[in-house]
Enzyme design. Structure first.
Site, short mmCIF file in Angstrom:
data_model
loop_
_atom_site.label_atom_id
_atom_site.label_comp_id
_atom_site.label_asym_id
_atom_site.label_seq_id
_atom_site.Cartn_x
_atom_site.Cartn_y
_atom_site.Cartn_z
N GLY A 12 -16.62 -1.14 10.42
CA GLY A 12 -15.54 -1.99 10.94
C GLY A 12 -15.99 -3.44 11.02
O GLY A 12 -17.14 -3.78 10.71
N ASP A 13 -15.05 -4.31 11.35
CA ASP A 13 -15.32 -5.74 11.54
C ASP A 13 -15.84 -6.42 10.28
O ASP A 13 -16.68 -7.32 10.35
CB ASP A 13 -16.32 -5.95 12.71
CG ASP A 13 -15.86 -5.23 13.95
OD1 ASP A 13 -14.66 -5.29 14.24
OD2 ASP A 13 -16.69 -4.59 14.61
N LYS A 16 -11.47 -7.69 7.63
CA LYS A 16 -10.29 -7.15 6.95
C LYS A 16 -9.05 -7.99 7.24
O LYS A 16 -8.21 -8.19 6.38
CB LYS A 16 -10.02 -5.70 7.41
CG LYS A 16 -11.05 -4.71 6.93
CD LYS A 16 -10.69 -3.31 7.34
CE LYS A 16 -10.75 -3.08 8.82
NZ LYS A 16 -12.07 -3.21 9.42
N ASN A 38 -7.43 0.13 18.78
CA ASN A 38 -8.90 -0.02 18.70
C ASN A 38 -9.25 -1.10 17.67
O ASN A 38 -10.31 -1.70 17.73
CB ASN A 38 -9.60 1.31 18.36
CG ASN A 38 -8.94 2.08 17.22
OD1 ASN A 38 -7.87 1.73 16.74
ND2 ASN A 38 -9.58 3.15 16.81
N ALA A 39 -8.35 -1.35 16.73
CA ALA A 39 -8.59 -2.37 15.72
C ALA A 39 -8.36 -3.76 16.31
O ALA A 39 -7.56 -3.92 17.23
CB ALA A 39 -7.64 -2.16 14.54
N GLY A 40 -9.05 -4.74 15.76
CA GLY A 40 -8.83 -6.13 16.16
C GLY A 40 -8.95 -6.97 14.91
O GLY A 40 -10.05 -7.24 14.45
N HIS A 41 -7.83 -7.32 14.32
CA HIS A 41 -7.86 -8.07 13.05
C HIS A 41 -7.50 -9.52 13.29
O HIS A 41 -6.42 -9.82 13.80
CB HIS A 41 -6.88 -7.42 12.05
CG HIS A 41 -7.27 -6.01 11.69
ND1 HIS A 41 -6.38 -5.03 11.34
CD2 HIS A 41 -8.48 -5.41 11.66
CE1 HIS A 41 -7.03 -3.90 11.08
NE2 HIS A 41 -8.32 -4.11 11.27
N THR A 42 -8.43 -10.41 12.94
CA THR A 42 -8.23 -11.83 13.22
C THR A 42 -7.77 -12.56 11.95
O THR A 42 -8.36 -12.39 10.88
CB THR A 42 -9.57 -12.45 13.70
OG1 THR A 42 -10.04 -11.66 14.79
CG2 THR A 42 -9.40 -13.89 14.14
N GLN A 224 -10.76 0.00 11.13
CA GLN A 224 -12.16 0.40 11.29
C GLN A 224 -12.87 0.33 9.93
O GLN A 224 -12.55 -0.53 9.14
CB GLN A 224 -12.27 1.80 11.92
CG GLN A 224 -11.81 1.87 13.37
CD GLN A 224 -10.30 1.89 13.56
OE1 GLN A 224 -9.62 2.65 12.93
NE2 GLN A 224 -9.80 1.04 14.42
N PRO A 304 -20.67 -7.73 22.31
CA PRO A 304 -21.50 -8.23 21.21
C PRO A 304 -21.74 -7.10 20.21
O PRO A 304 -21.95 -5.96 20.60
CB PRO A 304 -22.82 -8.64 21.88
CG PRO A 304 -22.77 -8.15 23.27
CD PRO A 304 -21.38 -7.68 23.59
N ARG A 305 -21.66 -7.45 18.93
CA ARG A 305 -21.91 -6.42 17.90
C ARG A 305 -23.39 -6.34 17.59
O ARG A 305 -24.08 -7.36 17.60
CB ARG A 305 -21.14 -6.78 16.63
CG ARG A 305 -19.64 -6.81 16.84
CD ARG A 305 -18.91 -7.27 15.59
NE ARG A 305 -17.48 -7.38 15.87
CZ ARG A 305 -16.67 -8.33 15.38
NH1 ARG A 305 -17.15 -9.24 14.58
NH2 ARG A 305 -15.41 -8.35 15.70
N SER A 412 -15.96 -14.65 0.48
CA SER A 412 -15.30 -15.33 1.59
C SER A 412 -16.37 -15.93 2.49
O SER A 412 -17.39 -15.29 2.75
CB SER A 412 -14.45 -14.30 2.35
OG SER A 412 -14.18 -14.75 3.65
N GLY A 414 -15.57 -18.02 5.51
CA GLY A 414 -14.98 -18.63 6.71
C GLY A 414 -13.64 -17.99 6.96
O GLY A 414 -13.07 -17.38 6.05
#
Ligand code: IMP
Length: 423
Positions: A12-13, A16, A38-42, A224, A304-305, A412, A414
């Site tokens: 994940g992270d 995406k 549970n996902a967090g897409h920025t 994920q 923190p990851r 990618s 940034g």
């Protein structure tokens, strides 16, 4: 008509959100297949930052329609908050563009309560505490509540009473006080007013969009990453849904022969949140440095990851699991701050032999040690083009392509859309 799968290849992270937004520029329909908040897409667009949890990332494009498919588990309270938040950020015509499957399942407040208790006990997974696992358990036990129930208040009450009977002894044992059936029923009826108008079946939409002789574009957006897949990930430290291409097909009900393209999104290094094996993890200050440079904090939980080097053994496994032919490498700029870049090309197994295959036995995986190749790092200029790729970065790309058999199609560096290069 083109149908593209876009999914994460690590834990994940992988970035995406940004990449699905980028790939969806001309998409007509963007579908989330599984998982939930549970996902967090920025996504960053014109200095506006959107963080999406249930909603597909392509929705940021004003022409795109979004569908939340039946494979998802949806927290209606948090979904409404998310929709309202995005509306306040000025996204137009949102509610006319979103549809939700009546067969997706509800995450109830009790699912979150249950998970909180479990995650305080030994053997915690380090979940996002959004109630995902317990909601999928209810679904698999045939006691789950499809969103369609929001249309039928009496039946909803019956189903709530029935599922609560299963949960109550657990809450009593741990002396946790939770909302009653009447309270949860009333809360759900409150949100039903705004959720029910959004319910709609996928088949009529597909009928409209999947026509062989038109130019429609559909994106199936993964959540994920492949290594968190319930069947193929690092069990038990996985999520509770299938995150690979097969999971996206099953979560939407779209058949495999309808898929034209599968794109895998990977970071130039590896991160993981929560517990579980992570062979290339960098312990201590060096790992923290990578996390700081990469801004590696969860978009959903703020945790923190854990950070580590790129693991080609795990990546090749993920490429095989998902069948992707194209790769997107994100965050290539982060490694330019390191003098040397390491890449794991094999695992040393507990019996002393080495292997380039990701082991299915979790107890072997726990004991695998990475074998590294070291590369010089690279510079990323502000205007990266196909003609000025640093040779060190090109060597890194070549190695990934050779090892995995997939083609690196995008870089990618940034969060902004213009920091993307098709190669
Ligand atoms: P759950 O999905 O909340 O049950 O969490 C199970 C595991 O998956 C935990 O290790 C979480 O940190 C991880 N996880 C779930 N969703 C995401 C995500 O979107 N990005 C990264 N890790 C996730």
């Amino acid at each position: 008509m083109t149908v593209t799968i876009a999914l994460g290849l690590q834990w994940g992270d992988e970035g995406k959100g940004k990449m699905v937004d980028y790939l969806s520029e001309t998409a007509d329909l963007v579908i989330r297949a599984a998982g939930g908040a549970n996902a967090g897409h920025t996504i960053v667009n014109n200095d506006k930052k959107y963080i999406l949890h249930h909603l597909p990332s392509g929705l940021i494009h004003a022409h795109a329609r979004a569908y939340l498919a039946s494979g998802m588990v949806i927290d209606p309270f948090s979904l409404l908050k998310e929709i309202k938040g995005i509306e306040q950020q000025g996204l137009s015509d949102l509610r006319n563009r979103i549809q939700i499957s009546p067969a997706a399942h509800l995450i109830l407040p009790w699912h979150r309560d249950l998970e909180k208790i479990r995650e305080k006990s030994p053997g915690a997974i380090g979940t996002t505490l959004k109630g995902i696992g317990p909601a999928y358990e209810s679904r698999a036990s045939r006691k789950g509540l499809p969103l369609a129930l929001l249309k039928y208040p009496d039946l909803l009450k019956q189903k709530l009473s029935s599922i609560f009977q299963e949960f109550a002894p657990f809450f009593e044992k741990f002396e946790v006080s939770v909302d009653s059936v009447d309270e949860v029923h009333a809360q759900l009826l409150q949100v039903a007013r705004e959720i029910v108008p959004l319910l709609g079946d996928l088949q009529p939409l597909l009928d409209k969009y999947i026509q062989p002789d038109d130019n429609n574009e559909i994106i199936l957006e993964g959540a994920q990453g492949a290594l968190l897949d319930i069947n193929h990930g690092t069990y038990p430290y996985v999520t509770s849904s299938s995150t690979i291409s097969g999971g996206l097909l099953s979560g939407t009900g779209i058949g495999p022969l309808k898929i034209d393209k599968a794109v895998g999104i990977m970071k130039a290094y590896t991160t993981r949140v929560g517990n579980g094996p992570f062979p290339t993890e960098i312990q201590g200050k060096a790992g923290e440095k990578m996390g700081k440079i990469g801004g590696e904090f969860g978009a959903t939980t703020g945790r923190p990851r854990r950070c580590g080097w790129l693991d080609l053994v795990a990546l090749k496994y993920a490429v095989n699991l998902t069948g992707v032919k194209d790769l997107v490498i994100t965050k290539i700029d982060v490694l330019s701050d390191f003098e040397k870049v390491k890449v794991c090309t094999a695992y040393k197994l507990p019996d002393g032999t080495s292997s380039s295959f990701f082991p299915e036995d979790p107890w072997i995986l726990e004991k695998c040690r990475p074998v590294y190749k070291t590369f010089p790092s690279w510079n990323i200029s502000g205007s990266l083009t196909v003609d000025n790729i640093d040779p060190a970065l090109q060597a890194f790309i070549d190695m990934i392509e050779k090892y995995t058999g997939a083609r690196v199609s995008f870089l990618s560096w940034g969060p902004q859309r213009h920091k993307t290069l098709r190669v």
